[in-house]
Design an enzyme around this catalytic site. Sequence first.
Site, PDB file in Angstrom:
ATOM      1  N   CYS A 105       0.886  -1.165   0.000  1.00  0.00           N
ATOM      2  CA  CYS A 105       0.000   0.000   0.000  1.00  0.00           C
ATOM      3  C   CYS A 105       0.925   1.215   0.000  1.00  0.00           C
ATOM      4  O   CYS A 105       2.008   1.157  -0.567  1.00  0.00           O
ATOM      5  CB  CYS A 105      -0.967  -0.036   1.185  1.00  0.00           C
ATOM      6  SG  CYS A 105      -0.159  -0.013   2.800  1.00  0.00           S
ATOM      7  N   SER A 106       0.531   2.285   0.633  1.00  0.00           N
ATOM      8  CA  SER A 106       1.390   3.477   0.659  1.00  0.00           C
ATOM      9  C   SER A 106       2.667   3.228   1.444  1.00  0.00           C
ATOM     10  O   SER A 106       3.770   3.464   0.951  1.00  0.00           O
ATOM     11  CB  SER A 106       0.640   4.669   1.253  1.00  0.00           C
ATOM     12  OG  SER A 106      -0.467   4.990   0.451  1.00  0.00           O
TER      13      SER A 106
END
Length: 172
Positions: A105-106
Site C-alpha cells: 500500500c502506501s
Amino acid sequence: MTTFRWIGLVVAAAVVVALGWLGTVSPTSLAPLISLRFRSVDWVDAATLEDWMMGDAGTEPTLLDVRTAEEFAVSHLPGAIRVDPERPDLCSLELAQRSPVVVYCSVGYRSAAILDDLRGLGLGEVYNLRGGIFAWANEGRPIVRDQAPATSVHPYNAIWGRLLRPDLRWSP
C-alpha cells in the site's frame, strides 16, 4: 476497515507527524511500528522485490496493491492487481500456490492487514513490501499508470504524503 485498524492508522499517523518534525522518519522506518500490530508479517525490501520481478518467467511474484481505486489510478507497480482495502475479495483472486505474493500500500499498514487475511487462505509465501509504494518510488524504481511509465504517486493524504519525495507527490 475495522475500528481497531483505523485506531492503529491514526496512532501511526501521529508518530509520522511527531517524527517528521524531527526529520527521522522514512517509509521503511515504519515497518517495526507496523509489526507491533501485525506480528506475523514477513517483509521484502524494494531491491529484492525488483530482483524477483526480473526473474524467470513463471516465477515472478504476484503483486497486490491494497490502496483505493483513486490511489491505484495515479500509479502502481508494474503488473499489480488492485485489491479493495475496505472490502477485499481475496477468494476471487487466482493466486499461484508456488509463487510468492507481495502486497503493498502506501507505507505498509493496510497491506499488513490484508497479508494476515491471505495467510488465512493457506498461502505460505506472502510478503509485505517494506515502506510500500512510497519507498519503492522514492528509490527511483518503476511505477506505471495505464501501463505507461508514471512520475507521481498518490500521497494518501497530506500527513502521509510527507513520506514521499516532493517531486513524486501527485496533486489533482
